[in-house]
Design a protein around this motif. Structure first.
Motif, PDB file in Angstrom:
ATOM      1  N   ASP A  27       0.827  -1.203   0.000  1.00  0.00           N
ATOM      2  CA  ASP A  27       0.000   0.000   0.000  1.00  0.00           C
ATOM      3  C   ASP A  27       0.860   1.251   0.000  1.00  0.00           C
ATOM      4  O   ASP A  27       1.991   1.249   0.484  1.00  0.00           O
ATOM      5  N   VAL A  28       0.307   2.338  -0.504  1.00  0.00           N
ATOM      6  CA  VAL A  28       0.980   3.625  -0.499  1.00  0.00           C
ATOM      7  C   VAL A  28       0.923   4.201   0.914  1.00  0.00           C
ATOM      8  O   VAL A  28      -0.116   4.146   1.581  1.00  0.00           O
ATOM      9  N   ILE A  29       2.044   4.698   1.403  1.00  0.00           N
ATOM     10  CA  ILE A  29       2.068   5.342   2.719  1.00  0.00           C
ATOM     11  C   ILE A  29       2.630   6.746   2.564  1.00  0.00           C
ATOM     12  O   ILE A  29       3.427   7.015   1.664  1.00  0.00           O
ATOM     13  N   GLY A  30       2.203   7.641   3.409  1.00  0.00           N
ATOM     14  CA  GLY A  30       2.721   9.003   3.415  1.00  0.00           C
ATOM     15  C   GLY A  30       3.733   9.166   4.530  1.00  0.00           C
ATOM     16  O   GLY A  30       3.572   8.602   5.612  1.00  0.00           O
ATOM     17  N   THR A  31       4.791   9.895   4.256  1.00  0.00           N
ATOM     18  CA  THR A  31       5.777  10.163   5.296  1.00  0.00           C
ATOM     19  C   THR A  31       5.894  11.664   5.480  1.00  0.00           C
ATOM     20  O   THR A  31       5.881  12.426   4.520  1.00  0.00           O
ATOM     21  N   HIS A  32       5.963  12.075   6.691  1.00  0.00           N
ATOM     22  CA  HIS A  32       6.091  13.490   7.021  1.00  0.00           C
ATOM     23  C   HIS A  32       6.833  13.596   8.339  1.00  0.00           C
ATOM     24  O   HIS A  32       6.716  12.715   9.194  1.00  0.00           O
ATOM     25  N   ILE A  33       7.578  14.658   8.514  1.00  0.00           N
ATOM     26  CA  ILE A  33       8.398  14.823   9.714  1.00  0.00           C
ATOM     27  C   ILE A  33       7.550  14.839  10.991  1.00  0.00           C
ATOM     28  O   ILE A  33       7.987  14.428  12.051  1.00  0.00           O
ATOM     29  N   THR A  34       6.306  15.279  10.896  1.00  0.00           N
ATOM     30  CA  THR A  34       5.460  15.349  12.084  1.00  0.00           C
ATOM     31  C   THR A  34       4.612  14.096  12.279  1.00  0.00           C
ATOM     32  O   THR A  34       3.842  14.025  13.222  1.00  0.00           O
ATOM     33  N   TYR A  35       4.763  13.101  11.417  1.00  0.00           N
ATOM     34  CA  TYR A  35       3.945  11.901  11.541  1.00  0.00           C
ATOM     35  C   TYR A  35       4.300  11.106  12.792  1.00  0.00           C
ATOM     36  O   TYR A  35       3.437  10.612  13.501  1.00  0.00           O
ATOM     37  N   TYR A  36       5.586  10.968  13.076  1.00  0.00           N
ATOM     38  CA  TYR A  36       6.030  10.211  14.240  1.00  0.00           C
ATOM     39  C   TYR A  36       6.630  11.079  15.333  1.00  0.00           C
ATOM     40  O   TYR A  36       6.889  10.613  16.427  1.00  0.00           O
ATOM     41  N   ARG A  37       6.912  12.317  15.063  1.00  0.00           N
ATOM     42  CA  ARG A  37       7.626  13.168  16.019  1.00  0.00           C
ATOM     43  C   ARG A  37       6.844  14.458  16.294  1.00  0.00           C
ATOM     44  O   ARG A  37       6.085  14.923  15.465  1.00  0.00           O
ATOM     45  N   PRO A  39       7.376  18.253  16.588  1.00  0.00           N
ATOM     46  CA  PRO A  39       8.417  19.250  16.281  1.00  0.00           C
ATOM     47  C   PRO A  39       8.355  20.472  17.200  1.00  0.00           C
ATOM     48  O   PRO A  39       7.278  20.878  17.654  1.00  0.00           O
ATOM     49  N   LYS A  40       9.536  21.031  17.493  1.00  0.00           N
ATOM     50  CA  LYS A  40       9.657  22.285  18.237  1.00  0.00           C
ATOM     51  C   LYS A  40      10.652  23.160  17.494  1.00  0.00           C
ATOM     52  O   LYS A  40      11.616  22.660  16.927  1.00  0.00           O
ATOM     53  N   ILE A  41      10.421  24.455  17.492  1.00  0.00           N
ATOM     54  CA  ILE A  41      11.357  25.403  16.892  1.00  0.00           C
ATOM     55  C   ILE A  41      11.836  26.346  17.982  1.00  0.00           C
ATOM     56  O   ILE A  41      11.031  26.966  18.682  1.00  0.00           O
ATOM     57  N   CYS A  42      13.151  26.442  18.137  1.00  0.00           N
ATOM     58  CA  CYS A  42      13.758  27.385  19.073  1.00  0.00           C
ATOM     59  C   CYS A  42      14.508  28.413  18.242  1.00  0.00           C
ATOM     60  O   CYS A  42      15.362  28.055  17.435  1.00  0.00           O
ATOM     61  N   GLU A  78      10.919  11.078  21.131  1.00  0.00           N
ATOM     62  CA  GLU A  78       9.543  11.407  20.768  1.00  0.00           C
ATOM     63  C   GLU A  78       9.405  12.722  20.000  1.00  0.00           C
ATOM     64  O   GLU A  78       8.382  12.956  19.387  1.00  0.00           O
ATOM     65  N   GLY A  79      10.409  13.565  20.052  1.00  0.00           N
ATOM     66  CA  GLY A  79      10.286  14.861  19.396  1.00  0.00           C
ATOM     67  C   GLY A  79      11.564  15.272  18.694  1.00  0.00           C
ATOM     68  O   GLY A  79      12.623  14.682  18.888  1.00  0.00           O
ATOM     69  N   ILE A  80      11.435  16.286  17.869  1.00  0.00           N
ATOM     70  CA  ILE A  80      12.593  16.874  17.220  1.00  0.00           C
ATOM     71  C   ILE A  80      12.608  18.367  17.504  1.00  0.00           C
ATOM     72  O   ILE A  80      11.568  18.980  17.710  1.00  0.00           O
ATOM     73  N   THR A  81      13.791  18.939  17.557  1.00  0.00           N
ATOM     74  CA  THR A  81      13.939  20.363  17.833  1.00  0.00           C
ATOM     75  C   THR A  81      14.777  20.996  16.742  1.00  0.00           C
ATOM     76  O   THR A  81      15.878  20.535  16.454  1.00  0.00           O
ATOM     77  N   LEU A  82      14.248  22.041  16.139  1.00  0.00           N
ATOM     78  CA  LEU A  82      14.993  22.847  15.175  1.00  0.00           C
ATOM     79  C   LEU A  82      15.438  24.104  15.899  1.00  0.00           C
ATOM     80  O   LEU A  82      14.606  24.902  16.327  1.00  0.00           O
ATOM     81  N   THR A  83      16.745  24.276  16.073  1.00  0.00           N
ATOM     82  CA  THR A  83      17.290  25.444  16.745  1.00  0.00           C
ATOM     83  C   THR A  83      17.870  26.371  15.686  1.00  0.00           C
ATOM     84  O   THR A  83      18.863  26.032  15.047  1.00  0.00           O
TER      85      THR A  83
END
Length: 93
Positions: A27-37, A39-42, A78-83
């Motif tokens: 099956d076709v699946i979609g992937t996106h950075i916020t699908y599993y994580r 996100p936070k921006i600092c 569980e998360g990602i941080t963009l600084t």
């Protein structure tokens, strides 16, 4: 590759030999950075002030620039941080 308002499948350049069978499977699946994580921006205040000052001094209504930073995965996984900690006004040419 991301196209506004729609996602398109990956494509690879043609080659003389293939390392895998190119026929789609499953099956076709979609992937996106916020699908599993989560996100936070600092944003470093100094960087924001520098970008703001540059925008005010610029005579054009819109201009190009770069905001540079680092992307890290949180310790719990569980998360990602963009600084964002650097500002580059770029070049006019």
């Amino acid at each position: 590759r991301f196209v506004p308002k729609r996602m398109v499948p990956f494509s690879f350049p043609l080659s003389k030999c293939a390392l895998w069978d190119p026929v789609p499977m499953g099956d076709v699946i979609g992937t996106h950075i916020t699908y599993y994580r989560n996100p936070k921006i600092c944003l470093v205040e100094k960087t924001l002030r520098l970008a703001y000052r540059h925008a005010k001094q610029n005579e054009k209504k819109s201009f190009s620039c770069f905001l540079l930073g680092t992307l890290t995965v949180d310790e719990d996984g569980e998360g990602i941080t963009l600084t964002v900690d650097r500002f580059d006004p770029g070049r006019e040419v």
